[in-house]
Design a protein around this motif. Structure first.
Motif, PDB file in Angstrom:
ATOM      1  N   PHE A   9      37.686  92.943  49.162  1.00 56.81           N
ATOM      2  CA  PHE A   9      37.396  93.736  50.360  1.00 56.81           C
ATOM      3  C   PHE A   9      36.868  95.124  49.964  1.00 56.81           C
ATOM      4  CE2 PHE A   9      40.988  90.895  51.329  1.00 56.81           C
ATOM      5  CZ  PHE A   9      40.431  90.150  52.366  1.00 56.81           C
ATOM      6  N   GLU A  17      40.044  94.446  58.986  1.00 56.52           N
ATOM      7  CA  GLU A  17      39.330  93.235  58.596  1.00 56.52           C
ATOM      8  C   GLU A  17      39.670  92.059  59.505  1.00 56.52           C
ATOM      9  OE1 GLU A  17      37.092  92.141  55.590  1.00 56.52           O
ATOM     10  OE2 GLU A  17      36.594  94.023  56.561  1.00 56.52           O
ATOM     11  N   PRO A  67      35.900  87.682  58.281  1.00 60.48           N
ATOM     12  CA  PRO A  67      35.942  87.736  56.810  1.00 60.48           C
ATOM     13  C   PRO A  67      35.823  86.359  56.162  1.00 60.48           C
ATOM     14  CG  PRO A  67      37.641  89.142  57.753  1.00 60.48           C
ATOM     15  CD  PRO A  67      37.078  88.339  58.882  1.00 60.48           C
ATOM     16  N   SER A 107      32.801  85.289  53.699  1.00 62.59           N
ATOM     17  CA  SER A 107      33.128  84.815  52.356  1.00 62.59           C
ATOM     18  C   SER A 107      32.531  83.434  52.099  1.00 62.59           C
ATOM     19  CB  SER A 107      34.648  84.769  52.183  1.00 62.59           C
ATOM     20  OG  SER A 107      34.994  84.254  50.927  1.00 62.59           O
ATOM     21  N   THR A 134      27.404  92.737  51.096  1.00 62.08           N
ATOM     22  CA  THR A 134      28.440  92.542  52.102  1.00 62.08           C
ATOM     23  C   THR A 134      28.565  93.727  53.042  1.00 62.08           C
ATOM     24  OG1 THR A 134      30.152  93.452  50.658  1.00 62.08           O
ATOM     25  CG2 THR A 134      29.753  91.094  50.533  1.00 62.08           C
TER      26      THR A 134
END
Length: 697
Positions: free
Chosen positions: A342, A398, A660, A664, A690
Motif C-alpha cells: 500500500f 483503503e 484494492p 491488485s 498504482t
C-alpha cells in the motif's frame, strides 16, 4: 543505431565533466508515456563495448540537453525525458536522474555526483555493481542497464534496494525529503556514479492478491444457494489452466459480490492446489448442515488456518469495534510489508508527519533484532501508537471500514484518540512523548512518582518489575497487606498483572501459590504511585480537536461507564483516570458489550488483546454473540494476517471497499501477462502505476 556510432572524440571522463557544469533533472520512466507530441529516439546498447551502458546514457543526456520535444528509449526498458518536458505533458516520473560523476573510487564518485545533484546533505542508498562484471564485456552493459531499471523500480515502489526481494522492506525517508540513491559501477575510466531521486509515480512492489496469496468472497441469500455457487466455482477452478486464468476467474467472481447479501464466505489459500483443498473442506462442512434429517444445528462458525471462513449467523457491522492495544506489543519488523503493498497510504502518511519517528524505525527495523528489546517506555509507546495509527488509516482509507465503537487497553486509549480523527495534530505527540518526564522519569526510568509514594530518598534504589499471573483478584488481594509495595495493576480475564518491588512481587506470588511471568518492563502506570502525576497526565493529553469530529462513533473508556464526550477536557480526563488507576480490562469489555460492541477488531501490533477478549467473552454471562479479530499477528505474514481479518469481517457482513483487490488483481494479471510476452520476445512495460505522491525535495 548505437550510442557508439555517435560518440564524439572526447573521452568519457571529459564528457561527464562537461555535464557537471550544468544541472541535470531527467525523468526516468519504466514504461513509455502515452503522448503524441514528444518524439521518441531509440538508443541501443553496444554490448561489444566495455563501456556500452555509460556511452548510451551519456549520449542520451547530451541529446536531451539540446532538444525540447524528445524522449530517449534505451533498449525498450527505460525511457528518459527532460523533467520540464515531463511536467508540461503531465507525465509523472518514477525517478529522476540528478547527478553524474566519475571518480577514482566509489566514495569519491558518490561525493562528486551528490555535489552535482546538490544532495550533499543526504545519505543515499548505495547500489554498487561487482567490479568483476568488467571481466565479461558482453554482459556488463546489460547488467548495468538492469541495475538502473531495478533501482528505478525500487525508488518507485519505495522498496529498499536489496538482492533479497522476498524479505525486502519499505524505504522510509526523512520528513519532507525525497529518497536518494546512488548507482555505482566500474568503468574503464574509474568508478561512475549516478544520483537518482524519487518521482511522483508509485508502484506496488508486492501485490495484495497473487498466485501465492489467493483470496476471494462468495455471497448468497441462503446456505443452499451459497453451496450451489461454491460448487460451480469449484468446477471453474478445476478448469483454470494457469495462474492468469485463475486470477481472471477470481476477478470475475469478485465483480459479482454484493455487499447487502445476507451470507458470504471467504476462501483463502497459498496456491491453486490449496484453494481446491479449501473449497472441498468448505463444501463438506456446508453439506453436513444441509442434510434433511439435521435439525436445530448451532450456527456455523467455520475458520481454517489458511484463512477461509464462513459464519451462518453473521454479527453485522452495528457492533463493529476498534480495539487499541497498550504498550509493549511492538516487535522487530512489524508491518514491514504493508508499505510495499500500500505505497499510496504510506506516501500520504509520510506527507503528514515523520513515519520514521512514528514507528521508531531505528529499533523496529534494525538489523540486530535485539535492538527492539532496548526500547524505553516512551519509545515503545510511540511505536505502538504508530502501528495502530497506520493500520487504522489502512482500514479506513483503503477499505472504507468504519467502526461504530472504539476502546483501548491501557495506553491504547491514547492511540484510539490519535488514530480516529479526533486530535488535531497527533503527530506532535511523538516528540512530546519522547521528551516528557511523565514517560522518561515519573512512571518509568527513575520512577520519581514511586519514590514519592514510598517516601524514598534520591539515593535509595528501586528494583521494580511486573508479572502476569494466572490468578483472580480475589486470590491475590488477601496477600497485599503483607506486601504494601505490590499492586494489582491490571485485571484481564483469568489473569492479573501485579507490579511493584520485584522481591515483594515474587514473595507475594510464592505465598499465594501462583507463578508469574516477568514482564521486564519498568512502568508504574495503573498503580497508586501514578496518582501523584494525574494532573500532569491530564494536561499532557489535553489536545486541540478537529473541527469535524466522528458523528457515528462512540468512544469507550475504562475510566467511566458512559461513552466519552468529544471535548478536549473530557478526553484528557478520561485518559488520565485510566492511566493512573487500576485497569479492569475485564469490566471494560463487559461494559462495551452492554453498549452494543460485538465484533472487536484489534488495530495494532500483534494480537494480545484479541486473546484476552476471547477469554473474557468465553467467561461472560452475556449471552449475545461476540468475537475478537486481530489485524496483525507476530510471527505471521503481515499481509496474510490482514487478509484473514478482512475475510472474517466480510463473512460477518461488514461493508468494505473491494477496490484494492480489483487493483491488485489487475496489476498481477498485467504483470504475469507481460512476463509471458517478454519471454516470447515482446518489449512490454515492466510495471503498472498504482498512484501518485506529492514530490518532496
Amino acid at each position: 543505431m548505437t550510442a557508439t556510432d555517435n560518440m564524439v572524440l572526447k573521452s568519457i571522463s571529459e564528457r561527464i565533466l562537461q555535464q557537471q557544469t550544468k544541472p541535470i533533472r531527467l525523468a526516468l520512466l519504466l514504461r513509455k508515456p502515452n503522448i503524441d507530441s514528444v518524439n521518441e529516439h531509440k538508443v541501443a546498447i553496444d554490448t561489444q563495448h566495455s563501456d556500452g551502458f555509460e556511452l548510451a546514457l551519456l549520449h542520451s543526456i547530451e541529446r536531451l540537453s539540446s532538444t525540447t520535444d524528445e524522449m530517449i528509449n534505451i533498449a525498450d526498458r527505460l525511457w528518459i525525458m527532460p523533467g520540464l518536458l515531463a511536467a508540461k505533458n503531465s507525465v509523472n516520473a518514477h525517478a529522476y536522474l540528478n547527478g553524474v560523476a566519475l571518480g577514482s573510487n566509489q566514495a569519491e564518485a558518490i561525493t562528486l555526483a551528490l555535489n552535482h545533484a546538490k544532495r550533499l546533505h543526504t545519505q543515499p542508498q548505495i547500489v554498487a555493481l561487482d567490479s568483476n562484471a568488467k571481466n565479461n564485456t558482453a554482459n556488463n552493459a546489460q547488467t548495468a542497464l538492469a541495475a538502473m531499471v531495478t533501482l528505478v523500480e525500487s525508488i518507485a515502489s519505495r522498496n529498499i534496494p536489496a538482492q533479497d526481494k522476498v524479505n525486502s522492506q519499505y524505504w522510509f525517508s526523512p520528513l519532507h525529503q525525497s529518497r536518494v540513491a546512488a548507482l555505482c559501477y566500474p568503468s574503464a575510466n574509474g568508478v561512475q556514479a549516478m544520483i537518482l531521486t524519487q518521482g511522483r509515480a508509485l508502484v506496488a512492489s508486492k501485490q495484495l492478491v497473487n498466485p501465492q496469496r489467493l483470496w476471494l468472497p462468495l455471497c448468497a441469500t441462503s446456505l443452499t444457494q451459497l453451496h450451489t455457487k461454491l460448487m460451480a466455482f469449484s468446477a471453474q477452478v478445476n478448469s483454470a489452466t494457469d495462474d492468469v486464468s485463475l486470477l481472471k476467474l477470481i476477478k470475475s467472481t469478485l465483480a459479482d459480490y454484493q455487499t447487502d447479501a445476507p451470507l458470504a464466505l471467504v476462501l483463502m489459500a497459498q496456491d491453486r492446489n490449496g484453494l481446491i483443498i479449501e473449497i472441498n473442506a468448505m463444501l463438506a462442512t456446508m453439506s453436513t448442515y444441509l442434510q434433511p434429517d439435521i435439525n436445530d444445528n448451532p450456527p456455523i462458525e467455520y475458520k481454517t488456518p489458511a484463512g477461509s471462513c464462513f459464519y451462518s449467523a453473521p454479527l453485522g457491522d452495528h457492533g463493529l469495534s476498534f480495539v487499541y492495544p497498550g504498550v509493549g506489543t511492538v516487535y522487530p519488523n512489524m508491518l514491514s510489508q504493508m508499505g510495499l503493498v500500500f505505497p499510496n497510504v504510506y506516501a500520504e502518511l509520510e506527507s503528514q508527519g515523520d513515519m520514521q519517528s512514528m514507528l521508531q524505525t531505528e529499533f523496529i527495523y534494525a538489523a540486530d533484532k535485539n535492538r527492539a528489546t532496548q526500547m524505553s517506555l516512551s519509545q515503545l509507546a510511540i511505536a505502538g501508537v504508530g502501528a495502530s495509527y497506520i493500520l487504522t488509516k489502512l482500514l479506513q482509507q483503503e477499505f472504507a471500514i468504519e467502526p461504530r465503537f472504539a476502546l483501548g487497553y491501557s495506553m491504547g486509549e491514547a492511540a484510539m484518540w490519535a488514530s480516529l480523527d479526533v486530535w488535531q495534530a497527533p503527530h506532535t505527540m511523538i516528540e512530546a512523548t519522547q521528551n516528557s518526564s511523565i514517560f522518561t522519569q515519573d512512571i518509568s526510568g527513575e520512577l520519581r512518582c514511586v519514590r514519592q509514594q514510598w517516601q524514598l530518598t534520591d539515593d535509595e534504589p528501586i528494583v521494580w518489575n511486573s508479572f502476569v499471573t494466572r490468578a483472580s483478584i480475589d486470590e491475590l488481594t488477601p496477600h497485599l497487606t503483607d506486601y504494601p509495595r505490590v499492586y494489582i495493576a491490571i485485571i484481564q480475564g483469568d489473569t492479573c498483572v501485579i507490579a511493584g518491588c520485584e522481591s515483594s512481587c515474587k514473595a507475594l506470588l510464592k505465598q499465594a501459590g501462583k507463578r508469574g511471568i516477568t514482564a521486564n518492563r519498568i512502568t508504574a502506570m495503573h498503580t497508586p504511585a501514578a496518582l501523584n502525576i494525574v494532573d500532569d497526565v491530564r494536561q499532557f493529553y489535553q489536545q486541540p480537536l478537529l473541527e469535524n469530529l466522528p458523528k457515528q462513533l462512540q468512544f469507550i473508556s475504562a475510566a467511566q461507564t458512559a461513552p466519552v464526550t468529544l471535548d478536549s477536557h473530557a478526553i484528557a480526563q478520561s485518559i488520565a483516570d485510566t492511566f493512573c488507576h487500576q485497569l479492569d480490562f475485564t469490566q471494560l469489555i463487559h461494559n462495551a458489550r452492554e453498549q452494543g460492541c460485538r465484533l472487536f477488531v484489534e488495530v495494532g501490533a500483534d494480537r494480545q488483546t484479541t486473546t484476552l477478549i476471547d477469554k473474557i467473552n468465553a467467561q461472560s454471562s452475556n449471552t449475545s454473540p461476540a468475537m475478537a479479530i486481530a489485524v496483525n499477528a507476530k510471527g505471521g505474514d503481515d499481509v496474510s494476517s490482514l487478509l484473514k481479518c478482512l475475510g472474517q469481517l466480510i463473512a460477518h457482513r461488514v461493508p468494505m471497499s473491494l477496490t484494492p483487490f480489483f487493483r491488485s488483481l489487475d496489476d498481477t494479471i498485467n504483470s504475469l501477462s507481460q512476463q509471458t510476452a517478454i519471454a516470447g520476445g515482446s518489449p512490454l512495460s515492466r510495471c503498472s502505476e498504482t498512484s501518485l505522491e506529492g514530490e518532496p525535495h
